[in-house]
Write a protein that holds these residues in place. Sequence first.
Motif, short mmCIF file in Angstrom:
data_model
loop_
_atom_site.label_atom_id
_atom_site.label_comp_id
_atom_site.label_asym_id
_atom_site.label_seq_id
_atom_site.Cartn_x
_atom_site.Cartn_y
_atom_site.Cartn_z
N LEU A 100 -3.65 11.48 -14.93
CA LEU A 100 -3.77 11.90 -13.56
C LEU A 100 -3.28 11.22 -12.54
CD1 LEU A 100 -7.61 11.65 -14.01
CD2 LEU A 100 -6.24 13.83 -14.36
N THR A 101 -2.54 11.65 -12.22
CA THR A 101 -1.87 11.38 -10.50
C THR A 101 -2.70 12.21 -9.61
OG1 THR A 101 -0.03 10.90 -9.66
CG2 THR A 101 -0.26 13.13 -10.84
N TRP A 102 -1.97 11.34 -8.12
CA TRP A 102 -3.03 12.34 -7.04
C TRP A 102 -2.20 11.39 -6.10
CZ3 TRP A 102 -6.28 9.46 -10.06
CH2 TRP A 102 -6.76 8.47 -9.74
N SER A 103 -2.21 12.09 -4.99
CA SER A 103 -1.85 10.77 -3.10
C SER A 103 -3.19 10.22 -2.32
CB SER A 103 -1.07 12.00 -2.31
OG SER A 103 -0.27 12.17 -3.01
N TYR A 104 -2.82 9.37 -2.11
CA TYR A 104 -4.23 9.01 -1.45
C TYR A 104 -3.86 9.55 -0.27
CZ TYR A 104 -5.67 5.56 1.77
OH TYR A 104 -6.32 4.62 2.90
N LYS A 105 -5.12 9.74 0.54
CA LYS A 105 -6.05 10.58 1.20
C LYS A 105 -6.88 9.54 2.37
CE LYS A 105 -6.41 14.69 2.33
NZ LYS A 105 -6.26 16.35 1.92
N ASN A 106 -6.52 9.09 3.05
CA ASN A 106 -7.43 8.54 4.60
C ASN A 106 -7.49 8.13 5.44
OD1 ASN A 106 -9.58 7.11 5.23
ND2 ASN A 106 -9.19 4.69 4.13
N VAL A 107 -7.29 9.78 6.14
CA VAL A 107 -6.76 9.78 7.70
C VAL A 107 -6.93 8.85 8.50
CG1 VAL A 107 -7.52 10.92 9.71
CG2 VAL A 107 -7.40 12.41 7.66
N GLY A 108 -6.17 8.39 9.71
CA GLY A 108 -6.11 7.09 10.43
C GLY A 108 -5.84 5.82 9.76
N ASP A 109 -5.77 6.19 8.21
CA ASP A 109 -5.10 4.55 7.90
C ASP A 109 -3.90 4.63 7.64
OD1 ASP A 109 -4.99 2.79 6.78
OD2 ASP A 109 -5.41 2.99 4.36
N GLU A 195 -12.86 3.88 -12.84
CA GLU A 195 -11.90 3.61 -11.85
C GLU A 195 -11.12 3.32 -11.25
OE1 GLU A 195 -16.29 2.50 -10.11
OE2 GLU A 195 -14.76 0.34 -9.81
N ILE A 196 -10.65 3.56 -10.16
CA ILE A 196 -9.17 3.02 -10.38
C ILE A 196 -9.24 1.87 -8.92
CG2 ILE A 196 -8.44 4.90 -9.32
CD1 ILE A 196 -5.90 3.94 -10.47
N GLY A 197 -8.66 0.83 -8.44
CA GLY A 197 -9.16 -0.07 -7.43
C GLY A 197 -7.29 0.17 -6.52
N ASP A 202 0.36 3.08 -6.11
CA ASP A 202 1.81 2.66 -5.62
C ASP A 202 2.31 2.90 -4.33
OD1 ASP A 202 4.47 2.92 -6.30
OD2 ASP A 202 4.63 4.60 -7.60
N PRO A 203 2.91 1.96 -4.02
CA PRO A 203 2.85 2.19 -2.81
C PRO A 203 4.60 2.90 -2.59
CG PRO A 203 3.88 -0.48 -2.78
CD PRO A 203 2.83 0.73 -4.59
N GLY A 204 5.39 2.95 -3.48
CA GLY A 204 5.95 3.87 -3.26
C GLY A 204 6.73 4.09 -1.89
N PHE A 205 7.87 5.16 -1.24
CA PHE A 205 8.51 5.12 -0.01
C PHE A 205 7.46 6.00 1.23
CE2 PHE A 205 12.14 3.55 -3.13
CZ PHE A 205 12.45 2.27 -2.23
N GLY A 206 6.51 6.94 0.01
CA GLY A 206 5.99 7.36 1.10
C GLY A 206 4.31 7.24 1.52
N PHE A 210 -1.56 7.33 -6.80
CA PHE A 210 -2.38 6.62 -8.08
C PHE A 210 -1.48 7.19 -8.72
CE2 PHE A 210 -5.20 5.73 -4.25
CZ PHE A 210 -5.43 4.56 -4.48
N TRP A 211 -1.73 6.67 -10.11
CA TRP A 211 -1.82 7.16 -11.64
C TRP A 211 -2.92 6.30 -12.15
CZ3 TRP A 211 2.78 9.82 -11.65
CH2 TRP A 211 3.75 9.58 -11.02
#
Length: 249
Positions: A100-109, A195-197, A202-206, A210-211
């Motif tokens: 599974l893979t997805w983008s981090y979402k936490n508005v304001g962070d 769960e995944i911490g 993955d910090p990546g460039f943008g 998560f992987w």
Amino acid sequence: MSLVNRILKGVRNLTLASILALSVGCSSSSKVNTPSYVPQTKTYQEQNSNASLENLEEYLYSELAKRVDVNKTTTKPPTGQENAVDDLELRQNIYGQYYLTWSYKNVGDYNQDGIVDVKDVTPLAIYFGKESPLMPPMGWVPGPFWRGDWVDGNKDGIINVQDVTPLAANFGNECAGYKVQIYLNPETPGYEWDEIGFNLADPGFGRKRFWFHKLTGETIKPGMTFYVYPMDSEGCIYDTVASNRVTVP
Ligand SMILES: [Ca+2]
Ligand SMILES: [Ca+2]
């Protein structure tokens, strides 16, 4: 100065004149007494020239003073639809194993360290006046992995003082990672798979990514459906919204 004192200072500074002056990036106290509304058509250069970290921080404290119970220090996971993952994908590697893979979402962070706090003003100052999504580094092609809009809290396409408001509205939200939930089939209730911490993002460039590779060929069967929830450091997912769902074909 402590956060509480800064917020209390924000209360004292919370006058219509100061908000209006700051909302247009005015750094001179002499201009506070003669506020004027400057529409969105103001050029990026003009806005950028008046944006300072100090101004943005003070505006944040003013916004917080209107919202935050200064005696309440508990954190909570990112809640609401705006913080729900919307790009969860189920993929297979070259060995046919699912992940599974997805983008981090936490508005304001805006600095993507997992918590929405005063340090998130710094990226606002850095990117102030720039268009969103921000352009990827040289040689990178914009695509699903590049979601350079994490600093654009209100999603209006530009990084400016109005992105302070989403920061204040989500202040204290903490994402310690994600819970991975599963439906074995449409007839059974979902339950927590794993769960995944946040430290494994993955910090990546943008926007962080998560992987999740803990899916094995023996246990993954057609019809299984996965989704994820953000959680805080206590594992709480209260009031959070589930991601989109992906199903094993
Ligand atoms: Ca942060
Ligand atoms: Ca914006």
